[in-house]
Write a protein that holds these residues in place. Structure first.
Motif, mmCIF file in Angstrom:
data_model
loop_
_atom_site.group_PDB
_atom_site.id
_atom_site.type_symbol
_atom_site.label_atom_id
_atom_site.label_comp_id
_atom_site.label_asym_id
_atom_site.label_seq_id
_atom_site.Cartn_x
_atom_site.Cartn_y
_atom_site.Cartn_z
ATOM 1 N N ILE A 74 -1.697 -57.084 -53.594
ATOM 2 C CA ILE A 74 -1.813 -58.290 -52.762
ATOM 3 C C ILE A 74 -0.798 -58.222 -51.611
ATOM 4 O O ILE A 74 -1.128 -58.504 -50.456
ATOM 5 C CB ILE A 74 -1.586 -59.573 -53.598
ATOM 6 C CG1 ILE A 74 -2.682 -59.706 -54.656
ATOM 7 C CG2 ILE A 74 -1.578 -60.810 -52.697
ATOM 8 C CD1 ILE A 74 -2.488 -60.880 -55.601
ATOM 9 N N VAL A 75 0.443 -57.819 -51.943
ATOM 10 C CA VAL A 75 1.476 -57.715 -50.906
ATOM 11 C C VAL A 75 1.022 -56.754 -49.810
ATOM 12 O O VAL A 75 1.159 -57.037 -48.613
ATOM 13 C CB VAL A 75 2.827 -57.258 -51.526
ATOM 14 C CG1 VAL A 75 3.789 -56.798 -50.445
ATOM 15 C CG2 VAL A 75 3.434 -58.380 -52.354
ATOM 16 N N CYS A 76 0.459 -55.636 -50.205
ATOM 17 C CA CYS A 76 0.045 -54.633 -49.211
ATOM 18 C C CYS A 76 -1.144 -55.116 -48.375
ATOM 19 O O CYS A 76 -1.279 -54.740 -47.222
ATOM 20 C CB CYS A 76 -0.276 -53.311 -49.894
ATOM 21 S SG CYS A 76 1.221 -52.516 -50.500
ATOM 22 N N GLU A 77 -1.981 -55.943 -48.997
ATOM 23 C CA GLU A 77 -3.096 -56.503 -48.234
ATOM 24 C C GLU A 77 -2.600 -57.524 -47.218
ATOM 25 O O GLU A 77 -3.109 -57.622 -46.106
ATOM 26 C CB GLU A 77 -4.053 -57.204 -49.195
ATOM 27 C CG GLU A 77 -5.400 -56.525 -49.317
ATOM 28 C CD GLU A 77 -6.315 -57.355 -50.184
ATOM 29 O OE1 GLU A 77 -7.154 -58.083 -49.635
ATOM 30 O OE2 GLU A 77 -6.153 -57.284 -51.429
ATOM 31 N N ASN A 118 -5.533 -69.366 -58.644
ATOM 32 C CA ASN A 118 -6.327 -68.223 -58.195
ATOM 33 C C ASN A 118 -5.485 -67.334 -57.281
ATOM 34 O O ASN A 118 -4.341 -67.655 -56.949
ATOM 35 C CB ASN A 118 -7.585 -68.699 -57.467
ATOM 36 C CG ASN A 118 -7.244 -69.719 -56.384
ATOM 37 O OD1 ASN A 118 -6.333 -69.480 -55.588
ATOM 38 N ND2 ASN A 118 -7.931 -70.840 -56.370
ATOM 39 N N GLU A 119 -6.106 -66.227 -56.890
ATOM 40 C CA GLU A 119 -5.408 -65.232 -56.076
ATOM 41 C C GLU A 119 -5.025 -65.790 -54.710
ATOM 42 O O GLU A 119 -3.981 -65.428 -54.148
ATOM 43 C CB GLU A 119 -6.325 -64.019 -55.918
ATOM 44 C CG GLU A 119 -5.644 -62.781 -55.423
ATOM 45 C CD GLU A 119 -6.606 -61.602 -55.433
ATOM 46 O OE1 GLU A 119 -7.202 -61.339 -56.502
ATOM 47 O OE2 GLU A 119 -6.777 -60.964 -54.378
ATOM 48 N N ALA A 120 -5.852 -66.688 -54.166
ATOM 49 C CA ALA A 120 -5.567 -67.219 -52.827
ATOM 50 C C ALA A 120 -4.260 -68.004 -52.823
ATOM 51 O O ALA A 120 -3.450 -67.875 -51.901
ATOM 52 C CB ALA A 120 -6.724 -68.105 -52.362
ATOM 53 N N GLN A 121 -4.038 -68.793 -53.876
ATOM 54 C CA GLN A 121 -2.794 -69.564 -53.960
ATOM 55 C C GLN A 121 -1.599 -68.624 -54.111
ATOM 56 O O GLN A 121 -0.564 -68.801 -53.468
ATOM 57 C CB GLN A 121 -2.864 -70.540 -55.150
ATOM 58 C CG GLN A 121 -3.904 -71.629 -54.951
ATOM 59 C CD GLN A 121 -3.922 -72.644 -56.083
ATOM 60 O OE1 GLN A 121 -3.131 -72.579 -57.019
ATOM 61 N NE2 GLN A 121 -4.850 -73.595 -55.996
ATOM 62 N N LEU A 122 -1.767 -67.626 -54.984
ATOM 63 C CA LEU A 122 -0.702 -66.652 -55.189
ATOM 64 C C LEU A 122 -0.408 -65.903 -53.891
ATOM 65 O O LEU A 122 0.756 -65.716 -53.508
ATOM 66 C CB LEU A 122 -1.111 -65.668 -56.299
ATOM 67 C CG LEU A 122 -0.197 -64.491 -56.555
ATOM 68 C CD1 LEU A 122 1.179 -64.956 -57.005
ATOM 69 C CD2 LEU A 122 -0.807 -63.571 -57.624
ATOM 70 N N ALA A 123 -1.467 -65.509 -53.200
ATOM 71 C CA ALA A 123 -1.303 -64.744 -51.955
ATOM 72 C C ALA A 123 -0.535 -65.557 -50.918
ATOM 73 O O ALA A 123 0.311 -65.029 -50.198
ATOM 74 C CB ALA A 123 -2.670 -64.337 -51.406
ATOM 75 N N ALA A 198 -2.080 -64.939 -45.341
ATOM 76 C CA ALA A 198 -3.103 -65.091 -46.370
ATOM 77 C C ALA A 198 -4.489 -65.193 -45.735
ATOM 78 O O ALA A 198 -5.443 -64.551 -46.179
ATOM 79 C CB ALA A 198 -2.815 -66.322 -47.229
ATOM 80 N N GLN A 199 -4.585 -65.989 -44.661
ATOM 81 C CA GLN A 199 -5.882 -66.131 -43.993
ATOM 82 C C GLN A 199 -6.286 -64.821 -43.324
ATOM 83 O O GLN A 199 -7.453 -64.448 -43.323
ATOM 84 C CB GLN A 199 -5.843 -67.269 -42.980
ATOM 85 C CG GLN A 199 -5.821 -68.631 -43.668
ATOM 86 C CD GLN A 199 -5.882 -69.787 -42.681
ATOM 87 O OE1 GLN A 199 -5.164 -69.785 -41.688
ATOM 88 N NE2 GLN A 199 -6.722 -70.763 -42.963
ATOM 89 N N GLY A 200 -5.293 -64.119 -42.781
ATOM 90 C CA GLY A 200 -5.564 -62.823 -42.152
ATOM 91 C C GLY A 200 -6.146 -61.831 -43.144
ATOM 92 O O GLY A 200 -6.927 -60.947 -42.782
ATOM 93 N N ALA A 201 -5.735 -61.968 -44.423
ATOM 94 C CA ALA A 201 -6.247 -61.064 -45.453
ATOM 95 C C ALA A 201 -7.541 -61.604 -46.060
ATOM 96 O O ALA A 201 -8.035 -61.053 -47.051
ATOM 97 C CB ALA A 201 -5.185 -60.858 -46.530
ATOM 98 N N GLY A 202 -8.071 -62.695 -45.466
ATOM 99 C CA GLY A 202 -9.377 -63.198 -45.885
ATOM 100 C C GLY A 202 -9.346 -64.251 -46.980
ATOM 101 O O GLY A 202 -10.377 -64.609 -47.549
#
Lengths: 385, 255
Positions: A74-77, A118-123, A198-202
Motif C-alpha cells: 500500500i505504501v508503495c502504491e 477497509n483498505e481505503a481508510q488504511l491507505a 490515497a485518491q491518486g492511488a485510486g
C-alpha cells in the motif's frame, strides 16, 4: 554584584530576535535523499536509526509476512518514488496510533488496523504518515522547538533578573502553545496530502472522513473522555472529518474501498488484537469498538466473545445478562474461541445457575482437552455438584 | 541500550562545562567557572562495583561490544541535539581508546562484529537489550538513586544469565565489555547564557560527559565489574581525550 541590567537589555533583545527565527525554508525530502552528516537532521536520523534497530528485534513487532507485504504494498502504491525509503513496522499495541520517523521508519499499531474498515481508510492514514516524512515535519518541529525553547531560556533569564518571574512563566505557556499549534498545522497538511495520495492511488476519498468520524464517536464514549494519543497534538477530529469530507467531494470520483483483501488479512488477528484492547479496561470504548466491528461483520465469533468479556469484567448492574447473551451469540457463529464456554460458565455460576455453569465448563474441556487450567476447571465442576 | 534517566543523578558537577573555544571577552568569567568545575568534577571515589565471588583471570580475552555512544549539542533552551558527525568521530575514538586501555591492563581483546550474523540472532540481540535493562537497574539500585534491593543483602550480584556463553564461544572470549557514553557540548548561545546567569548568581547546566561500563563473565553471565563516571570536562571527539575518558571509566578492571 555589578548591575548589568542596562547593558544586558539590548543584548537580550538581540538574542531573543535570533532565537525566535523560525524553522526556515525546509524543502520536501527527495526520493533516496539522505541528510548530510554535518546537519541537525543527520542527528535526528542517527537517533531514529538506533531506535529502529532496537525495534527490529522487538517482540512486539507482528511477524506476519503476508500482512507485512500488504502494508508495504500500500505504501508503495501511495508513493512509488519513496517506496525504497520507507520501512513499515506493525506493532502489537491497543489503541489507534501510527507514527513516522524522519529516517523513514513508519510504525503502525495493530489497534489502528482493528479500527479501519477497509483498505481505503488504511491507505489514507498511511498516506497521512507518508506526508509527515515527505514534508520533513519532524525536522521542522525540532527546529521550531529549539528556537522556541531558546527564546524561552533567554526570556526567563531576562524576567528573572528584572523581577518579573510570573511574566516569564506566562510566556512559557504561550510559547508552548505556539509549538502545539505549529504541529496542528502539520497535521492538517498531512491530512490534505494523505487524502491526495490515497485518491491518486485510486482509493475512495469519502473513506478518509469516515475513519475520523468513527474515532470521534469512540472518543466521545470513552470512560476517561480522552482522545487517542494520535490526537494529543492533533486538531479536533470533527473539524478534520468535515474538512476531509469537503475535500473529497471537491475532488469527486468514486474510487475503490478494497474491503476484501483487508478483511482476509486482518480477520485472523481480530481475537488477539481485541484481547489487547480489553486489557485497557476502558469498557465504554470497548462497547463502541465491538459494535463497530459487528456492523462490519467479520470475525463475529471473536467480537461477540470479547463483548461478553467486557460485560463480565465490568460487572455492573445488568452486565451478567448481557455477557451471557453475547457468549451465546458468539457460540452461534461456530467460530467462537473455546474460552467462550469457560467465561460463560463463570458468569452462570455467579448468576447461581450451577447446572448450566457445569455444562458450560464441560463443553470447555471437551473443546480443549489439554487446557492449561484443566485441573482448576475440573475443580469448578466438582464444587458445583 | 535505553538511556537510563537515572544517569542524570550522577552529575557530580553543579553547573557548567564550557565549550573549549571561548571568546576572549568573556575569559574572566570562564576562568571563574572553570575553577568551580574543577573543584566539583573530581571523580567520586568508590564508584567501582565488584562481584566479590569473581576470580581474576590474568591475560583474559575481552570481547568489546559495540559501544553505545552519543554526542550532542546542548542548545540554549536546554535541549540535547544529537550530532551525527561528532558521534561518528567519538565512536571510532572510543573503539581505539578501549583497545589501548585494555592492552595497558594486560588484557587481550576482540571487537564484536556489529554487522555480523550473530548480533542479529534473537538470543544475542536480546542479550544486548537485557544488558541495557540490567545496567539501568544497577545504576538505580547500587548507586543510591533508588532504594537498594533488600534481597541482594548488600552484595553486588547481577547476571545476564547463561546465554552469555553464546558470545564467549563465538569469539573465544572470557569477558564481554559493555560501554555507554553520552557527551554534550554547549552551543555558543548556551555558553553565553551560562556566563550571563553566572554573573547574576544563578546556575544553568552546561555540557556533561557521563558513562558507564560493565564487564560480563562469559562463562557464568555474571556482571563482575561495573563503573560509572560523570564530569563536566572531556571531549570524546578528540582521540586523546577519548583515551582519558576510557581510562577514568575502566579504572580498576579486575584482571
Amino acid at each position: 554584584m555589578v548591575d548589568l541590567r542596562p547593558r544586558l537589555a539590548p543584548l537580550l533583545i538581540g538574542l531573543l530576535l535570533t532565537g525566535c527565527a523560525a524553522s526556515g525554508n525546509v524543502q520536501d525530502i527527495q526520493p533516496g535523499e539522505r541528510p548530510d552528516l554535518e546537519t541537525d537532521e543527520a542527528g535526528l536520523w542517527m537517533k531514529m536509526d538506533r531506535a529502529e534497530a532496537d525495534m527490529r528485534s522487538s517482540g512486539k513487532v507482528v511477524r506476519d509476512s503476508q500482512l507485512q507485504a500488504y502494508l508495504e504494498g500500500i505504501v508503495c502504491e501511495l508513493a512509488p518514488d519513496y517506496c525504497q525509503d520507507i520501512r513499515v513496522y506493525l506493532v502489537r499495541n491497543p489503541g489507534f496510533n501510527a507514527s513516522m520517523s524522519p529516517n523513514g521508519a513508519m510504525v503502525v499499531w495493530t489497534g489502528l488496523l482493528l479500527r479501519c474498515e477497509n483498505e481505503a481508510q488504511l491507505a489514507f492514514v498511511l498516506g497521512h504518515e507518508l506526508a509527515h516524512y515527505i514534508q520533513r515535519h519532524s525536522l521542522k518541529r525540532w527546529r521550531d522547538l529549539r528556537a522556541t525553547t531558546s527564546g524561552m531560556a533567554f526570556f526567563q533569564f531576562a524576567t528573572a533578573i528584572t523581577g518579573f518571574g510570573l511574566v516569564g512563566d506566562l510566556a512559557t505557556l504561550g510559547a508552548l502553545g505556539g509549538v502545539m499549534a505549529f504541529s496542528r498545522d502539520h497535521e492538517r497538511e498531512a491530512d490534505r496530502i494523505g487524502l491526495r495520495l490515497a485518491q491518486g492511488a485510486g482509493y475512495s476519498g469519502a473513506e478518509a472522513a469516515k475513519i475520523w468520524d468513527y474515532l470521534q464517536r469512540e472518543k466521545d464514549a470513552a470512560d476517561d473522555g480522552d482522545g487517542f494519543i494520535f490526537f494529543a497534538s492533533h486538531p479536533p477530529s470533527d473539524e478534520r472529518r468535515d474538512t476531509l469530507a469537503e475535500l473529497a467531494t471537491a475532488t469527486a470520483g468514486e474510487g475503490r474501498r478494497g474491503a476484501e483483501a483487508f478483511r482476509r488479512l486482518t480477520a485472523g488477528h481480530r481475537l488477539a488484537w481485541l484481547r489487547d484492547e480489553l486489557r485497557l479496561r476502558d469498557y465504554a470504548r470497548m462497547e463502541v469498538l465491538t459494535a463497530h466491528l459487528l456492523e462490519a461483520g467479520d470475525a463475529p465469533g471473536a467480537v461477540h466473545f470479547l463483548r461478553g468479556e467486557l460485560h463480565r469484567l465490568r460487572g455492573e448492574e445488568g452486565d451478567d445478562g448481557k455477557a451471557v447473551a453475547a457468549y451465546y451469540a458468539a457460540l452461534k457463529t461456530r467460530q467462537a474461541p473455546a474460552e467462550t464456554y469457560r467465561s460463560l460458565g463463570l458468569v452462570l455460576w455467579s448468576m447461581e445457575k450451577p447446572r448450566e455453569a457445569q455444562s458450560a465448563f464441560r463443553h470447555y474441556l471437551r473443546r480443549r482437552p489439554k487446557a492449561d487450567d484443566r485441573a482448576m476447571v475440573e475443580d469448578y465442576i466438582n464444587q458445583l455438584n | 541500550m535505553p538511556v537510563p534517566p537515572a544517569l542524570k543523578a550522577f552529575a557530580l558537577t553543579p553547573s557548567t562545562a564550557l565549550r573549549k573555544r571561548i571568546p576572549s571577552a568573556r575569559r574572566w568569567a570562564v576562568g571563574l567557572l572553570f575553577g568551580l568545575v574543577l573543584s566539583a568534577c573530581a571523580q567520586h571515589p568508590g564508584t567501582v562495583r565488584l562481584d566479590p565471588s569473581a576470580q581474576p583471570m590474568p591475560g583474559a580475552k575481552v570481547l568489546i561490544m559495540q559501544p553505545d555512544v552519543e554526542v550532542s549539542e546542548l542548545t540554549v533552551g536546554g535541549l540535547l541535539e544529537p550530532n551525527a558527525a561528532w558521534t561518528a568521530a567519538a565512536e571510532s575514538n572510543i573503539d581505539q581508546a578501549l583497545e589501548r586501555v585494555l592492552a595497558a591492563q594486560g588484557a587481550r581483546w576482540v571487537h564484536l562484529n556489529p554487522r555480523g550474523k550473530l548480533i542479529r540472532t534473537p538470543a544475542v540481540s536480546q542479550l544486548v537489550k537485557l544488558h541495557g535493562v540490567v545496567g539501568a537497574s544497577i545504576l538505580i539500585h547500587d548507586y543510591g538513586v533508588g532504594a537498594p534491593l533488600l534481597n541482594k543483602d548488600g552484595r553486588f550480584d547481577w547476571t545476564l544469565g547463561k546465554d552469555a556463553a553464546i558470545l564467549g564461544k563465538a569469539y573465544k572470549a572470557d569477558y564481554a565489555l559493555f560501554v555507554y557514553f553520552r557527551d554534550s557540548f554547549s552551543s555558543d548561545a548556551r555558553v553565553a547564557l551560562n556566563v550571563l546567569t553566572a554573573l547574576v548568581g544563578a546556575g544553568v547546566r552546561g555540557g556533561q560527559q557521563v558513562g558507564f561500563a560493565s564487564l560480563v563473565d562469559l562463562r557464568s553471565g555474571k556482571i563482575v565489574w561495573f563503573n560509572v563516571m560523570a564530569r563536566g570536562t572531556g571531549d570524546l571527539r578528540e582521540a586523546e581525550a577519548a583515551v582519558d575518558a576510557s581510562q577514568v571509566l575502566l579504572a580498576e578492571l579486575p584482571f
